[in-house]
Design an enzyme around this catalytic site. Structure first.
Site, PDB file in Angstrom:
ATOM      1  CB  CYS A 140      -0.887   0.045   1.239  1.00  0.00           C
ATOM      2  SG  CYS A 140      -1.832  -1.438   1.513  1.00  0.00           S
ATOM      3  CB  THR A 142      -0.946   4.781  -4.745  1.00  0.00           C
ATOM      4  OG1 THR A 142       0.131   4.304  -5.549  1.00  0.00           O
ATOM      5  CG2 THR A 142      -1.638   5.931  -5.459  1.00  0.00           C
ATOM      6  CB  SER A 148       4.751   9.652  -9.683  1.00  0.00           C
ATOM      7  OG  SER A 148       4.166   8.858 -10.687  1.00  0.00           O
ATOM      8  N   GLY A 374      -7.158  -5.894 -37.905  1.00  0.00           N
ATOM      9  CA  GLY A 374      -8.450  -5.453 -38.435  1.00  0.00           C
ATOM     10  C   GLY A 374      -9.570  -5.841 -37.485  1.00  0.00           C
ATOM     11  CD  GLU A 398       6.788  -1.884  -8.496  1.00  0.00           C
ATOM     12  OE1 GLU A 398       5.593  -1.823  -8.162  1.00  0.00           O
ATOM     13  OE2 GLU A 398       7.690  -2.221  -7.709  1.00  0.00           O
ATOM     14  CB  THR A 400       4.316   6.858 -14.629  1.00  0.00           C
ATOM     15  OG1 THR A 400       5.184   7.911 -14.194  1.00  0.00           O
ATOM     16  CG2 THR A 400       3.067   6.845 -13.770  1.00  0.00           C
ATOM     17  CD  GLN A 402       5.177   9.524 -18.632  1.00  0.00           C
ATOM     18  OE1 GLN A 402       4.508   8.790 -17.908  1.00  0.00           O
ATOM     19  NE2 GLN A 402       5.330   9.282 -19.917  1.00  0.00           N
TER      20      GLN A 402
END
Lengths: 421, 365
Positions: A140, A142, A148, A374, A398, A400, A402
């Site tokens: 836990c 976030t 981030s 397609g 885990e 981003t 960025q």
């Protein structure tokens, strides 16, 4: 030493087994659980638990190599735990990445204990994964306002000196397998979550610590299960912690705040081990998609003319070749990162690069596969569209893409947070 | 087993080539490019590092075991120094390695030692042909067997040191299959264009158009003898060589851009402190590493005789030619206007980088 790319034999043998699992236990139900979000594939979970127990691998987290009596006549074999894990995860994700995420054995929660725990803590918290029932653990990190930017974490742990307990308060979201780690299903053993909280809000990152919170601890509540774009079979929980009390010894790492961010960095180094593993799972999904495309193209009589100058290839050949390049090179970066982890070599740079690369290529590959197939790509009768939805998470969780670019750039430039944020 | 550590010998060679690239090549590379002139002394010095010689067993005049991997590791460093110089130093590879990899024992004994045991001399190879749809598997240069000789006809392009070459390995279609023939520089019917090739980059490297008009070579000059040789093997070794050179060129451009971005100020900070620049650098480094690993794996497969080596080498090469373009383009972009002017090296690396898609068979390890 010499540069080599031969997968070690134990890995090859393991791959054979895992592929059978992926083909028989995962693929046939992959679509069903995608369309029945929040249903639990107990067959798979119980099968995996039994299989891992039988093989002696209670947890997916790599073990410290057991010190055996050194036989001076035998050449010392270098450790391959993380390499083995990367191959295993890639193959499971090739089967179904959502189901891999709810493989019992502790996941990221156990990995945190493995990486930052004392020998006593490891013994206490990790033994359960080899128990009678499949057991889960979750990480836990976030919070609604802290993704981030983990230094923005508000969850608070205060030491109650009278009882020698930590008292934790906070709101956590996006907890993978949070439900299975906390809810006491009749099929599961008692799990735990690893909660990140600050012991000194003034200290910023230096005050950040992780705490093991066992299922059933009063004050812990699941407040929501998310509905997602992909990896739907994997539960993603929001968890509230209100005056949650855990014993003093449930803290991972030092209980005091030093001036430096050493403690935090030590715990963050978990990422150097887990980022390439997450990259590996994305690569498994993309490989599934690319193989499916090649299969369908072959049915159409398309032959890939490897060796032809590219200006003479058809677009489809060119696309497939490009995707093979992307996928293979991303995989080799993963291998290098886990090889370094196994050999205790610094791997922060290549670990983050492997995640940057994988996040990019697996989203690109699965997007292109849907296009190139397609109507077969967009249709829910096949799995390509699901792989496209599943793959996207690779570039988000885990760290981003960025954030990983930041990590890579800082290392290349020799910059810290102050110079580059 | 996986391992990403070069052997001690390889590391020593890498270090030696890097020193040469840094101290000898870099200071003169730009001037040579502008003057369109390759320094013979520099090439000889590079040759004396013994990269090729260390790859050829003693029986044939060398002092080591053949390894595509060693070749790849050295080529990256040479490419980092300067692509034209790298290709000049490696020109004898174009002659020696196809013979070593595909030749008969007699051919190896006859042709390799005279190259290996001497100072650098212009022994070269000729694969490329001057047309848009060039395809190494469908050459327009032909070889026809006539009695006790093969008769070669056609025109080859971009042949390094084609003028004054002592001997060349010429690729030609024999009954539709690409095969290779050893052609002496003074063979009758062999003519070399008066003018050097004029290209966008690698201008210091002298390259020529080579014409073959009824050039007769004895049967024993076909590489591999009566049986011929597997062209795909030679091509695969060329792919990994080119891929490694591309990694070297890209690394040069990346390193320069990184240093520049750490010096250059804008809006009160170094431009490297801006995510727009920092992220470009992060991606450049990531792609370089990705390409390097592909080239390493392909070289390892070639050395280990793996079946999928050809495909892997092709992927490594194809990936590297995109990578080097992406990296060198950004190398120019990060320098802004300075990237575009010839006082700075970035534009040269970008021009050189664009060439890899074209340089079929122009380097081999």
């Amino acid at each position: 030493m010499a540069i080599e790319f031969e997968a070690p034999k134990p890995i090859v043998q393991q791959q054979y087994v895992i592929k059978t699992v992926a083909e028989n236990m995962m693929r046939p139900v992959s679509r069903y659980y995608d369309e029945h979000e929040h249903e639990i594939p107990w067959d798979y979970i119980e099968f995996m638990h039994t299989a891992m127990k039988a093989s002696g691998a209670g947890s997916l987290a790599p073990k410290e190599d057991k010190k055996k009596e050194a036989d001076p006549n035998k050449p010392k074999r270098p450790p391959i735990g993380y390499q083995m894990l990367a191959h295993m995860l890639e193959m499971l994700a090739w089967g179904d990445v959502g189901m891999y995420l709810i493989t019992p054995g502790g996941g990221l929660g156990a990995a945190a204990v493995e990486a930052a725990g004392t020998p006593e803590q490891k013994k206490k918290f990790l033994a359960r994964f080899a128990g009678e029932k499949p057991t889960f653990a979750a990480m836990c990190m976030t919070e609604p306002q802290a993704g981030s930017d983990t230094s923005a974490i508000r969850a608070r742990a205060v030491l109650d000196e009278e009882t020698n307990e930590w008292v934790i308060n906070g709101e956590k979201i996006f907890v993978t397998a949070g439900d299975k780690s906390l809810t006491e299903y009749e099929q599961t053993g008692r799990g735990f979550i690893v909660v990140w909280a600050t012991i000194d809000p003034e200290a910023g990152k230096a005050g950040m610590r992780a705490f093991v919170v066992e299922a059933g601890t009063p004050g812990v509540k699941i407040t929501k299960l998310e509905h997602k774009l992909g990896i739907r079979v994997s539960d993603t929980a929001a968890i509230s912690l209100q005056d949650v009390r855990v014993p003093f010894e449930n803290i991972l790492g030092s209980p005091t705040v030093e001036r430096s961010t050493k403690g935090f960095k030590g715990a963050m180094s978990t990422f150097n081990a887990t980022r390439p593993l997450v990259a590996a799972t994305g690569i498994g999904v993309a490989r599934a998609a690319l193989e499916f495309l090649k299969e369908k193209a072959a049915e159409q009589g398309v032959e890939i003319r490897y060796g032809l100058p590219r200006n003479q290839l058809t677009n489809l050949e060119r696309e497939i070749i490009d995707m093979e390049i992307m996928l293979r090179s991303a995989w080799l970066m993963v291998i290098k990162a886990v090889w370094a982890a196994d050999n205790r070599q610094p791997n922060a740079l290549v670990a983050s690069m492997s995640k940057v690369k994988a996040g990019d290529v697996v989203t690109k590959i699965t997007q292109r596969v849907v296009e190139l197939l397609g109507p077969l790509g967009y249709s829910r009768e096949f799995l390509a569209e699901k792989w496209f939805r599943d793959a996207k998470i690779t570039d988000i969780y885990e760290g981003t893409g960025q954030i990983n670019r930041l990590v890579v750039a800082r290392q290349i430039l020799g910059y810290g947070r102050k110079e580059l944020s | 087993m996986y391992s990403f550590l070069p052997t001690e010998e390889q590391q020593m060679l890498i270090d030696a080539v890097r020193r040469f690239a840094e101290s000898d090549v870099r200071p003169v590379a730009r001037d040579m490019e502008e003057a369109a002139e390759m320094s013979a002394d520099l090439v000889e010095k590079g040759w004396e590092l013994g990269v090729l010689q260390a790859s050829i067993p003693e029986d044939f005049g060398g002092f080591g075991d053949y390894s595509a991997m060693t070749g790849v590791l050295a080529a990256e460093e040479l490419g980092w120094g300067d692509l034209a110089t790298a290709m000049a130093v490696m020109t004898p590879n174009l002659f020696v390695l196809p013979i070593y990899l595909g030749g008969t024992e007699e051919q190896k004994a006859k042709f390799i030692p005279e190259v290996i045991e001497a100072e650098w001399r212009p022994f070269t190879g000729a694969l490329l042909e001057y047309r848009m749809n060039f395809n190494p598997f469908e050459l327009q240069t032909t070889a026809v067997r006539e009695g006790d000789a093969y008769v070669l006809n056609g025109e080859k392009a971009f042949v390094p040191y084609g003028k004054g070459a002592e001997a060349l390995v010429v690729y030609a279609a024999l009954d539709g299959e690409t095969q290779a023939f050893i052609v002496p520089g003074d063979a009758e019917g062999l003519s070399v264009g008066e003018e050097r090739e004029k290209l966008m980059g690698i201008n210091a490297l002298p390259m020529y158009r080579v014409r073959l008009e009824n050039v007769r070579v004895p049967l024993e000059n076909r590489i591999g003898g009566e049986e011929g040789f597997d062209f795909k093997t030679a091509l695969a070794h060329s792919y990994v060589g080119l891929a490694a050179l591309a990694v070297g060129v890209a690394r040069a451009s990346f390193e320069y851009a990184t240093e520049y971005a750490k010096q250059r100020e804008a809006f009160g900070v170094k431009i490297a402190q801006k995510q727009a620049i920092a992220f470009m650098l992060a991606e450049m480094n990531t792609e370089i590493e990705a390409s390097r690993l592909l080239a390493w794996e392909a070289a390892w497969m070639l050395d280990a005789g793996k079946e999928e080596a050809f495909k892997q080498a092709y992927l490594a090469f194809t990936g590297a030619m995109d990578m080097v373009m992406m990296v060198t383009d950004r190398g120019v972009q990060i320098l802004g206007g300075y990237g575009y002017i010839r006082e700075y090296p970035a534009e040269m690396w970008m021009r050189n980088g664009r060439g890899f898609a074209t340089f079929s068979g122009m380097a081999i390890v």
